[in-house]
Enzyme design. Sequence first.
Site, PDB file in Angstrom:
ATOM      1  N   GLY A  37       0.828  -1.206   0.000  1.00 38.73           N
ATOM      2  CA  GLY A  37       0.000   0.000   0.000  1.00 38.73           C
ATOM      3  C   GLY A  37       0.857   1.248   0.000  1.00 38.73           C
ATOM      4  O   GLY A  37       2.040   1.206  -0.328  1.00 38.73           O
ATOM      5  N   HIS A  40       2.402   4.871  -4.933  1.00 39.70           N
ATOM      6  CA  HIS A  40       2.864   6.058  -5.652  1.00 39.70           C
ATOM      7  C   HIS A  40       3.083   5.663  -7.111  1.00 39.70           C
ATOM      8  O   HIS A  40       2.753   4.531  -7.509  1.00 39.70           O
ATOM      9  CB  HIS A  40       4.135   6.624  -5.007  1.00 39.70           C
ATOM     10  CG  HIS A  40       5.194   5.584  -4.750  1.00 39.70           C
ATOM     11  ND1 HIS A  40       5.852   4.934  -5.758  1.00 39.70           N
ATOM     12  CD2 HIS A  40       5.680   5.061  -3.596  1.00 39.70           C
ATOM     13  CE1 HIS A  40       6.718   4.084  -5.244  1.00 39.70           C
ATOM     14  NE2 HIS A  40       6.624   4.118  -3.932  1.00 39.70           N
ATOM     15  N   HIS A  43       4.468   2.206  -7.966  1.00 40.93           N
ATOM     16  CA  HIS A  43       3.516   1.089  -7.969  1.00 40.93           C
ATOM     17  C   HIS A  43       2.618   1.164  -9.207  1.00 40.93           C
ATOM     18  O   HIS A  43       2.234   0.140  -9.771  1.00 40.93           O
ATOM     19  CB  HIS A  43       2.632   1.132  -6.719  1.00 40.93           C
ATOM     20  CG  HIS A  43       3.386   1.009  -5.436  1.00 40.93           C
ATOM     21  ND1 HIS A  43       3.645   2.087  -4.626  1.00 40.93           N
ATOM     22  CD2 HIS A  43       3.940  -0.069  -4.832  1.00 40.93           C
ATOM     23  CE1 HIS A  43       4.313   1.678  -3.560  1.00 40.93           C
ATOM     24  NE2 HIS A  43       4.521   0.384  -3.659  1.00 40.93           N
ATOM     25  N   LYS A 161      13.754  -0.735  -8.162  1.00 40.36           N
ATOM     26  CA  LYS A 161      14.205   0.121  -7.055  1.00 40.36           C
ATOM     27  C   LYS A 161      14.708  -0.715  -5.866  1.00 40.36           C
ATOM     28  O   LYS A 161      15.679  -0.379  -5.223  1.00 40.36           O
ATOM     29  CB  LYS A 161      13.034   1.031  -6.671  1.00 40.36           C
ATOM     30  CG  LYS A 161      12.955   1.490  -5.256  1.00 40.36           C
ATOM     31  CD  LYS A 161      13.670   2.780  -5.051  1.00 40.36           C
ATOM     32  CE  LYS A 161      13.533   3.379  -3.687  1.00 40.36           C
ATOM     33  NZ  LYS A 161      13.162   2.516  -2.617  1.00 40.36           N
ATOM     34  N   SER A 197       9.500   6.472  -3.339  1.00 38.03           N
ATOM     35  CA  SER A 197       9.400   5.512  -2.243  1.00 38.03           C
ATOM     36  C   SER A 197       8.296   5.984  -1.308  1.00 38.03           C
ATOM     37  O   SER A 197       8.083   7.200  -1.164  1.00 38.03           O
ATOM     38  CB  SER A 197      10.725   5.471  -1.487  1.00 38.03           C
ATOM     39  OG  SER A 197      10.530   4.985  -0.171  1.00 38.03           O
ATOM     40  N   ARG A 199       8.442   6.083   1.659  1.00 37.64           N
ATOM     41  CA  ARG A 199       9.075   6.796   2.779  1.00 37.64           C
ATOM     42  C   ARG A 199       9.402   8.247   2.456  1.00 37.64           C
ATOM     43  O   ARG A 199       9.691   9.022   3.367  1.00 37.64           O
ATOM     44  CB  ARG A 199      10.366   6.087   3.189  1.00 37.64           C
ATOM     45  CG  ARG A 199      10.117   4.724   3.774  1.00 37.64           C
ATOM     46  CD  ARG A 199      11.396   3.948   3.990  1.00 37.64           C
ATOM     47  NE  ARG A 199      11.093   2.537   4.169  1.00 37.64           N
ATOM     48  CZ  ARG A 199      10.802   1.961   5.322  1.00 37.64           C
ATOM     49  NH1 ARG A 199      10.807   2.667   6.416  1.00 37.64           N
ATOM     50  NH2 ARG A 199      10.505   0.680   5.393  1.00 37.64           N
TER      51      ARG A 199
END
EC number: 6.3.2.1
Length: 301
Positions: A37, A40, A43, A161, A197, A199
């Site tokens: 989930g 971004h 995905h 990645k 990412s 994050r």
Amino acid sequence: MRPRVLTTAAQLRAALAEQLAAAGPGPVSLGLVPTMGALHEGHAALARAARTENDVVVATIFVNPLQFGDPLDLDRYPRTLEADLEILGGYGVDLVFVPSRQEMYPGGEPLVRLSAGRLGARFEGEFRPGHFDGMLTVVAKLLHLAWPAADAAYRAYFGQKDAQQLALIRRMVRDLSFTADIRAVPTVRSAEGLALSSRNRFLTAQEADAALVLSRALRLLAERAVRCEPLDLESAVALVESQPLVQLEYFEVVDPDTLEPLAFNCRETPFSGEALALIAARVGSVRLIDNQPLLADPAGT
Ligand code: PAF
């Protein structure tokens, strides 16, 4: 269109059987896009590739506790289900499997799990012990749960990645004779070059700016590689270390399949063939990883 959401393995199997039957008669194909989930554009690229190549596309959203060493990191992982479903629907994903922790691990913490071995102990494995064992365990389960049938083409999509994750999944599929074809999708970057990412949302604007040094250093190596020059990794390391907000954890040039270090003097030997540069750094409180395939072009095209 909002994709159909399944929360149990039984529902997933029934929905897959229905969709695959509807896609026939004749040979059918299934694309699996496993995610945690917080989706971004990276995905989205996986979903797009899966949609282009398959009759039926299933994505999964499961924040796998087995691959988080630090419980705080697990709690902090962003959960954005409604937005994720919207994104997946936008790319034409048919089914989304969103199991609970109880559904995935009905007996609690699984006693039996996969081991990522030596390949999982290096690089990310050194900083996140147990991470890859947990990742492989859940990916094996997901590949198993979504298995279409012996006569259907089965493809699973992962981002370049996470290069070490990808290498390990490829190795697992080979070592344990899984039938899925593992497809790698190139890293998606911001316009400035930062690898996307989940994050990145935790970076301040100043940190996001500082983090650009990672892709800049990787690009430098790629440019030297293509021109068959010595890579001079040390100067690229120095570039990253010159950025005060960035704490470098590792920066190495390895074999793209085995991730073993390459035995040549980076400073003097002209680059030839193929390699992979791997980098990880802490920027503020956020750990970032990135990588860059290196490819010599002796013809200079
Ligand atoms: O890359 C990820 O998001 C996760 O590691 C994966 C492959 C979905 C397994 O939990």
